[in-house]
Scaffold this motif. Structure first.
Motif, PDB file in Angstrom:
ATOM      1  N   SER A 293       0.833  -1.210   0.000  1.00 58.94           N
ATOM      2  CA  SER A 293       0.000   0.000   0.000  1.00 58.94           C
ATOM      3  C   SER A 293       0.866   1.258   0.000  1.00 58.94           C
ATOM      4  O   SER A 293       0.400   2.337  -0.346  1.00 58.94           O
ATOM      5  CB  SER A 293      -0.933   0.011   1.213  1.00 58.94           C
ATOM      6  OG  SER A 293      -0.186   0.092   2.410  1.00 58.94           O
ATOM      7  N   ARG A 294       2.122   1.108   0.341  1.00 59.45           N
ATOM      8  CA  ARG A 294       3.030   2.263   0.351  1.00 59.45           C
ATOM      9  C   ARG A 294       3.413   2.716  -1.055  1.00 59.45           C
ATOM     10  O   ARG A 294       4.133   3.698  -1.207  1.00 59.45           O
ATOM     11  CB  ARG A 294       4.294   1.914   1.134  1.00 59.45           C
ATOM     12  CG  ARG A 294       3.996   1.449   2.538  1.00 59.45           C
ATOM     13  CD  ARG A 294       4.462   2.437   3.552  1.00 59.45           C
ATOM     14  NE  ARG A 294       4.011   2.054   4.873  1.00 59.45           N
ATOM     15  CZ  ARG A 294       4.796   1.735   5.863  1.00 59.45           C
ATOM     16  NH1 ARG A 294       6.099   1.744   5.684  1.00 59.45           N
ATOM     17  NH2 ARG A 294       4.303   1.421   7.037  1.00 59.45           N
ATOM     18  N   ILE A 295       2.924   2.017  -2.051  1.00 59.27           N
ATOM     19  CA  ILE A 295       3.187   2.434  -3.435  1.00 59.27           C
ATOM     20  C   ILE A 295       2.595   3.817  -3.689  1.00 59.27           C
ATOM     21  O   ILE A 295       2.970   4.495  -4.633  1.00 59.27           O
ATOM     22  CB  ILE A 295       2.655   1.383  -4.447  1.00 59.27           C
ATOM     23  CG1 ILE A 295       3.316   1.574  -5.805  1.00 59.27           C
ATOM     24  CG2 ILE A 295       1.151   1.457  -4.565  1.00 59.27           C
ATOM     25  CD1 ILE A 295       3.087   0.414  -6.743  1.00 59.27           C
ATOM     26  N   ASP A 296       1.687   4.239  -2.787  1.00 56.98           N
ATOM     27  CA  ASP A 296       1.091   5.567  -2.942  1.00 56.98           C
ATOM     28  C   ASP A 296       2.124   6.689  -2.827  1.00 56.98           C
ATOM     29  O   ASP A 296       1.862   7.819  -3.214  1.00 56.98           O
ATOM     30  CB  ASP A 296      -0.056   5.778  -1.951  1.00 56.98           C
ATOM     31  CG  ASP A 296       0.403   5.867  -0.504  1.00 56.98           C
ATOM     32  OD1 ASP A 296       1.562   5.535  -0.217  1.00 56.98           O
ATOM     33  OD2 ASP A 296      -0.422   6.249   0.345  1.00 56.98           O
TER      34      ASP A 296
ATOM     35  N   ILE B  83      -4.517   7.110 -10.379  1.00 53.24           N
ATOM     36  CA  ILE B  83      -5.157   5.830 -10.727  1.00 53.24           C
ATOM     37  C   ILE B  83      -6.662   6.028 -10.883  1.00 53.24           C
ATOM     38  O   ILE B  83      -7.287   5.478 -11.796  1.00 53.24           O
ATOM     39  CB  ILE B  83      -4.860   4.754  -9.653  1.00 53.24           C
ATOM     40  CG1 ILE B  83      -3.357   4.556  -9.495  1.00 53.24           C
ATOM     41  CG2 ILE B  83      -5.566   3.450  -9.967  1.00 53.24           C
ATOM     42  CD1 ILE B  83      -2.658   4.033 -10.725  1.00 53.24           C
TER      43      ILE B  83
ATOM     44  N   GLY C 210      -7.370  -6.977   0.723  1.00 48.34           N
ATOM     45  CA  GLY C 210      -6.204  -6.721  -0.119  1.00 48.34           C
ATOM     46  C   GLY C 210      -5.222  -7.870  -0.090  1.00 48.34           C
ATOM     47  O   GLY C 210      -4.663  -8.261  -1.123  1.00 48.34           O
TER      48      GLY C 210
ATOM     49  N   ASP D  89      -3.123   8.129  -5.510  1.00 47.39           N
ATOM     50  CA  ASP D  89      -4.455   7.536  -5.659  1.00 47.39           C
ATOM     51  C   ASP D  89      -5.248   8.232  -6.768  1.00 47.39           C
ATOM     52  O   ASP D  89      -5.941   7.587  -7.551  1.00 47.39           O
ATOM     53  CB  ASP D  89      -5.256   7.662  -4.360  1.00 47.39           C
ATOM     54  CG  ASP D  89      -4.674   6.879  -3.214  1.00 47.39           C
ATOM     55  OD1 ASP D  89      -3.813   6.022  -3.459  1.00 47.39           O
ATOM     56  OD2 ASP D  89      -5.081   7.125  -2.064  1.00 47.39           O
TER      57      ASP D  89
ATOM     58  N   GLU E   8      -8.173   3.632  -3.895  1.00 46.03           N
ATOM     59  CA  GLU E   8      -7.307   3.985  -2.769  1.00 46.03           C
ATOM     60  C   GLU E   8      -6.329   2.843  -2.519  1.00 46.03           C
ATOM     61  O   GLU E   8      -6.732   1.692  -2.368  1.00 46.03           O
ATOM     62  CB  GLU E   8      -8.138   4.244  -1.515  1.00 46.03           C
ATOM     63  CG  GLU E   8      -7.297   4.717  -0.366  1.00 46.03           C
ATOM     64  CD  GLU E   8      -8.128   5.004   0.871  1.00 46.03           C
ATOM     65  OE1 GLU E   8      -7.550   4.918   1.964  1.00 46.03           O
ATOM     66  OE2 GLU E   8      -9.327   5.286   0.745  1.00 46.03           O
ATOM     67  N   TRP E   9      -5.043   3.143  -2.475  1.00 50.41           N
ATOM     68  CA  TRP E   9      -4.015   2.134  -2.232  1.00 50.41           C
ATOM     69  C   TRP E   9      -4.140   1.535  -0.839  1.00 50.41           C
ATOM     70  O   TRP E   9      -3.731   0.401  -0.603  1.00 50.41           O
ATOM     71  CB  TRP E   9      -2.609   2.736  -2.390  1.00 50.41           C
ATOM     72  CG  TRP E   9      -2.224   3.037  -3.793  1.00 50.41           C
ATOM     73  CD1 TRP E   9      -2.066   4.278  -4.336  1.00 50.41           C
ATOM     74  CD2 TRP E   9      -1.937   2.108  -4.837  1.00 50.41           C
ATOM     75  NE1 TRP E   9      -1.709   4.172  -5.658  1.00 50.41           N
ATOM     76  CE2 TRP E   9      -1.611   2.847  -5.987  1.00 50.41           C
ATOM     77  CE3 TRP E   9      -1.928   0.723  -4.919  1.00 50.41           C
ATOM     78  CZ2 TRP E   9      -1.278   2.252  -7.194  1.00 50.41           C
ATOM     79  CZ3 TRP E   9      -1.594   0.131  -6.127  1.00 50.41           C
ATOM     80  CH2 TRP E   9      -1.274   0.896  -7.245  1.00 50.41           C
TER      81      TRP E   9
ATOM     82  N   ILE F 118      -5.114  -2.131   0.145  1.00 48.81           N
ATOM     83  CA  ILE F 118      -4.196  -3.270   0.101  1.00 48.81           C
ATOM     84  C   ILE F 118      -3.808  -3.700   1.513  1.00 48.81           C
ATOM     85  O   ILE F 118      -3.574  -4.875   1.769  1.00 48.81           O
ATOM     86  CB  ILE F 118      -2.937  -2.920  -0.728  1.00 48.81           C
ATOM     87  CG1 ILE F 118      -3.319  -2.769  -2.196  1.00 48.81           C
ATOM     88  CG2 ILE F 118      -1.848  -3.962  -0.560  1.00 48.81           C
ATOM     89  CD1 ILE F 118      -2.189  -2.293  -3.077  1.00 48.81           C
TER      90      ILE F 118
END
Length: 170
Positions: free
Chosen positions: A43-46, A54, A72, A51, A63-64, A67
């Motif tokens: 989820s830290r890919i944000d 995407i 997720g 968000d 929303e990331w 995950i």
């Protein structure tokens, strides 16, 4: 400091110890469980992809953070299990990825939060946010120390058992 390394160490301890009782749970499967323990932190890919970017691309709310929930973890585990060839391997991989992700969420569930409650880790089953017991703050180094000590003990015991297994005459 229950971050990435601590989650991986906890999974190593859990799955290696389980491997002593479960015949098929060998080191390559332990690694699969360890990878599962890292899934919620995807989820830290944000930090790299917002968000809103995407959301604009897909045209639906996104929303990331989703995950970092049970839903997720199950979704990413299902995708990850597809990378394995045989049906038995896919089922084992799915179970270990979910269990690893579950260990991550369980460790995060006892972390201290400023608001006194955790995220909705059980989403999509429920939006309930458990009151956190506040056992540690994510910056506490003692959590990493405990995880390292446990991993070292399990590693030594596992190596000793492996050596004894090879030395014993049949």
């Amino acid at each position: 400091m229950a971050e990435l390394f601590t989650h991986a160490l906890l999974a190593y301890v859990l799955f290696t110890a389980l491997g002593w009782a479960i015949e098929w749970l060998r080191p390559r499967w332990v690694v699969t469980g360890m990878v599962g323990s890292l899934l919620p932190d995807l989820s830290r890919i944000d930090m790299l992809v917002d968000d809103y970017a995407i959301e604009a691309l897909l045209g639906v709310p996104f929303e990331w953070g989703a995950i970092h929930t049970l839903g997720g973890v199950v979704l990413l585990s299902a995708v990850g299990a597809l990378l394995f060839g045989a049906a038995t391997a896919r089922r084992r991989a799915f179970a270990l990825l979910v269990a690893g992700g579950g260990s991550h969420l369980a460790l995060d569930a006892v972390k201290r939060w400023a608001g006194g409650v955790n995220g909705a880790y059980l989403y999509p089953l429920t939006w309930w946010r458990n009151p956190t017991p506040g056992w540690y703050v994510s910056t506490d180094l003692w959590v990493l120390g405990v995880a390292l000590a446990c991993a070292l003990v399990v590693f030594v015991v596992d190596q000793r058992a492996w050596i004894l297994e090879r030395v014993r005459p049949e």
